[in-house]
Design an enzyme around this catalytic site. Structure first.
Site, PDB file in Angstrom:
ATOM      1  N   CYS A 158     -19.790 -21.146 -31.892  1.00  0.00           N
ATOM      2  CA  CYS A 158     -21.221 -21.467 -31.913  1.00  0.00           C
ATOM      3  C   CYS A 158     -21.689 -21.854 -30.511  1.00  0.00           C
ATOM      4  CB  CYS A 158     -21.494 -22.606 -32.893  1.00  0.00           C
ATOM      5  SG  CYS A 158     -23.238 -23.070 -32.999  1.00  0.00           S
ATOM      6  N   CYS A 218     -24.142 -24.815 -30.467  1.00  0.00           N
ATOM      7  CA  CYS A 218     -23.475 -26.108 -30.704  1.00  0.00           C
ATOM      8  C   CYS A 218     -22.732 -26.601 -29.477  1.00  0.00           C
ATOM      9  CB  CYS A 218     -22.476 -25.987 -31.864  1.00  0.00           C
ATOM     10  SG  CYS A 218     -23.132 -25.319 -33.390  1.00  0.00           S
ATOM     11  N   ASP A 219     -22.005 -25.708 -28.810  1.00  0.00           N
ATOM     12  CA  ASP A 219     -21.022 -26.131 -27.817  1.00  0.00           C
ATOM     13  C   ASP A 219     -21.323 -25.708 -26.380  1.00  0.00           C
ATOM     14  OD1 ASP A 219     -19.616 -27.232 -29.893  1.00  0.00           O
ATOM     15  OD2 ASP A 219     -18.296 -25.514 -30.156  1.00  0.00           O
TER      16      ASP A 219
END
Length: 297
Positions: free
Chosen positions: A131, A134-135
């Site tokens: 992701c 997300c990261d």
């Protein structure tokens, strides 16, 4: 065993649904196959969940589980084999038990498609991510790679190009599956290098991830790799009675109700435009609230 509501999946959606249903006075059975947290535990840190500037992913999942436990709900660690939602009393079958309830909330989430190459599991959450949203910020000014050729992979590469100093976009074919307009946008990013007709054959590093091997012949030094070859819903137990789209994501209305009365779906397993921790928790809150109302009516 009977409860008012049976929830399948203890990710953010399932745990949020459990809390809201319990607060409304319903008895809840919460079933999880592996560990609480869902897709949270596939990453290392979370910095886009409101209220936590930066938090360890496992810690966040455990905090959610503790919140559930505070309402007297014990997570049942079992694998759901099948469900029967044809009658007024719904049945969820695991290897050990049969759970009966007036309502079932399906929050089983998704499974990320993996590369299935050497080193992937070793560095999962430590340089290997699924992701970019997300990261991505954890790799600011670093060198990244995105693996995939669809819309998501290209979007991830463009998103990361604004964060990372260099992004490799690796695709196994000589052309992309995504539509032409986004391909034209891709040409405007000078720090994205296309690596076509290429397959990742290993993810390398000793104690720390540092490179990938492509086609067993080219090593690309990296700080991180984002796998974007698709997701699939954890829908192996879902009956044909429940309406899904062509990719087996469950269709719901705005109240998270499926086409079957008393059957709700929440989180990544339902058809939605954004799949994040905060949207899954929101889905769960709605599902838990509406499910409790359904039980009382």
């Amino acid at each position: 065993m009977y409860n008012d509501i049976t929830i399948i999946g203890a990710g953010p959606a399932g745990m949020s649904a459990a809390v809201y249903a319990a607060r409304a006075g319903c008895s809840v059975a919460l079933i999880e196959e592996t560990v609480p947290g869902g897709q949270i535990v596939t990453t290392n840190e979370v910095n886009n969940y409101l209220g936590f500037i930066n938090i360890d992913a496992t810690e966040l999942a455990l905090k959610m589980a503790e919140h559930v436990s505070s309402f007297g709900i014990d997570i049942k660690y079992e694998s759901v084999k099948s469900i029967d939602v044809s009658g007024e009393i719904k049945k969820v079958f695991t290897k050990k038990n049969i759970y009966e309830s007036k309502v079932v909330i399906i929050a089983a989430g998704v499974k990320r498609r993996m590369l299935d190459v050497e080193g992937e599991m070793k560095f999962r959450g430590r340089g290997v991510s699924y992701c970019a949203v997300c990261d991505g910020m954890f790799f600011k000014d670093k060198t990244a790679a995105v693996v995939g050729g669809g819309f998501t992979a290209i979007e991830d590469a463009m998103y990361l190009s604004n964060i990372c100093k260099k992004v490799y976009l690796i695709h196994r074919r000589n052309e992309f599956r995504a539509e032409g307009t986004i391909i034209e946008q891709l040409k405007n990013y000078n720090n994205i290098e296309l690596v076509m007709n290429s397959v990742v054959t290993s993810i390398d590093g000793d104690k720390k991830f540092d490179a990938i091997m492509v086609n067993n012949e080219r090593q690309i030094e990296l700080d991180c790799v984002f796998v974007a070859i698709g997701m699939e819903p954890s829908a192996q137990f879902i009956t044909s009675d429940i309406h899904c789209d062509e990719n087996n994501y469950i269709l719901t209305d705005e109240n998270m109700m499926t086409n079957i009365n008393g059957v709700f779906a929440a989180g990544d397993i339902r058809k939605s435009n954004l799949k994040q921790i905060i949207t899954a928790a929101s889905d769960g809150a709605i599902a838990g609230t509406k499910a409790a109302k359904y039980v009382k009516e």
